[in-house]
Scaffold this motif. Structure first.
Motif, PDB file in Angstrom:
ATOM      1  N   LYS A   2       0.820  -1.202   0.000  1.00  0.00           N
ATOM      2  CA  LYS A   2       0.000   0.000   0.000  1.00  0.00           C
ATOM      3  C   LYS A   2       0.862   1.264   0.000  1.00  0.00           C
ATOM      4  CE  LYS A   2      -3.883  -2.210   2.080  1.00  0.00           C
ATOM      5  NZ  LYS A   2      -5.116  -2.008   2.739  1.00  0.00           N
ATOM      6  N   THR A   3       0.243   2.351  -0.442  1.00  0.00           N
ATOM      7  CA  THR A   3       0.944   3.634  -0.564  1.00  0.00           C
ATOM      8  C   THR A   3       1.579   4.060   0.750  1.00  0.00           C
ATOM      9  OG1 THR A   3      -0.579   4.306  -2.293  1.00  0.00           O
ATOM     10  CG2 THR A   3       0.656   6.055  -1.202  1.00  0.00           C
ATOM     11  N   GLY A   8       6.109   5.276   4.087  1.00  0.00           N
ATOM     12  CA  GLY A   8       6.755   5.129   5.390  1.00  0.00           C
ATOM     13  C   GLY A   8       8.185   4.636   5.277  1.00  0.00           C
ATOM     14  N   VAL A   9       8.395   3.650   4.429  1.00  0.00           N
ATOM     15  CA  VAL A   9       9.750   3.137   4.217  1.00  0.00           C
ATOM     16  C   VAL A   9      10.640   4.234   3.625  1.00  0.00           C
ATOM     17  CG1 VAL A   9      11.126   1.492   2.869  1.00  0.00           C
ATOM     18  CG2 VAL A   9       9.047   0.723   4.031  1.00  0.00           C
ATOM     19  N   LEU A  57       3.678   6.309   9.706  1.00  0.00           N
ATOM     20  CA  LEU A  57       3.008   6.194   8.419  1.00  0.00           C
ATOM     21  C   LEU A  57       3.005   4.746   7.936  1.00  0.00           C
ATOM     22  CD1 LEU A  57       1.615   7.565   6.064  1.00  0.00           C
ATOM     23  CD2 LEU A  57       3.850   8.185   5.172  1.00  0.00           C
ATOM     24  N   MET A  58       4.118   4.074   8.098  1.00  0.00           N
ATOM     25  CA  MET A  58       4.236   2.698   7.632  1.00  0.00           C
ATOM     26  C   MET A  58       3.212   1.786   8.304  1.00  0.00           C
ATOM     27  SD  MET A  58       7.731   0.521   7.331  1.00  0.00           S
ATOM     28  CE  MET A  58       7.759  -0.217   8.934  1.00  0.00           C
ATOM     29  N   ILE A  59       2.971   1.994   9.588  1.00  0.00           N
ATOM     30  CA  ILE A  59       2.029   1.123  10.308  1.00  0.00           C
ATOM     31  C   ILE A  59       0.603   1.668  10.278  1.00  0.00           C
ATOM     32  CG2 ILE A  59       3.838   0.180  11.789  1.00  0.00           C
ATOM     33  CD1 ILE A  59       2.736   1.964  14.076  1.00  0.00           C
ATOM     34  N   GLY A  60       0.411   2.822   9.639  1.00  0.00           N
ATOM     35  CA  GLY A  60      -0.931   3.388   9.539  1.00  0.00           C
ATOM     36  C   GLY A  60      -1.468   3.948  10.842  1.00  0.00           C
ATOM     37  N   ARG A 116      -4.347  10.054   2.572  1.00  0.00           N
ATOM     38  CA  ARG A 116      -4.940   8.918   1.856  1.00  0.00           C
ATOM     39  C   ARG A 116      -5.173   7.736   2.794  1.00  0.00           C
ATOM     40  NH1 ARG A 116      -5.332   7.964  -3.550  1.00  0.00           N
ATOM     41  NH2 ARG A 116      -4.724   5.830  -3.081  1.00  0.00           N
ATOM     42  N   ARG A 117      -4.343   7.616   3.800  1.00  0.00           N
ATOM     43  CA  ARG A 117      -4.466   6.519   4.771  1.00  0.00           C
ATOM     44  C   ARG A 117      -5.565   6.801   5.780  1.00  0.00           C
ATOM     45  NH1 ARG A 117      -4.886   1.570   6.092  1.00  0.00           N
ATOM     46  NH2 ARG A 117      -4.182   1.087   8.168  1.00  0.00           N
TER      47      ARG A 117
END
Length: 118
Positions: A2-3, A8-9, A57-60, A116-117
């Motif tokens: 996912k975006t 995040g990465v 961000l990576m983990i939402g 977006r998340r």
């Protein structure tokens, strides 16, 4: 993938690279020319925030958007103050303009990925 994972990465990698390059300049490992000290210190310290923001961000996580917005606003503020210092005639390296433009644009993209998340 996912975006927000990809973003995040990217933010974590960018943060780690920022810490390495900023630390190298701050601690005299490389000569960066006519650096603007407050920009260099800000960018180095912001590297820690980039890693944290990237992980969120990576983990939402629900704090991903507020952290990304805070980083974006801080970058834009430092960029504006830097711009003023250039305007009044202080010495600077031209690459700083490019680097600050990139950092600010990068965090615009991270805010977008966070929205977006959400």
């Amino acid at each position: 993938m996912k975006t927000h994972h990809i973003a995040g990465v990217a933010a974590i990698a960018f943060g780690l690279l920022t810490l390495i390059s900023g630390g190298s300049a701050l601690f005299g490992l490389v000569d960066m020319g006519a650096v603007v000290a407050f920009v260099l210190w800000f960018n180095f310290l912001a590297g820690f925030a980039y890693v944290i923001g990237g992980r969120l961000l990576m983990i939402g996580h629900r704090l991903a958007l507020p952290v990304a917005l805070t980083i974006l606003i801080a970058n834009a503020t430092v960029f504006a103050v830097f711009g003023w210092r250039v305007f009044v005639g202080d010495a600077f390296e031209a690459r700083t303009v490019g680097a600050m433009t990139f950092r600010t644009a990068f965090w615009v993209a991270m805010v977008w990925a966070s929205v977006r998340r959400s």
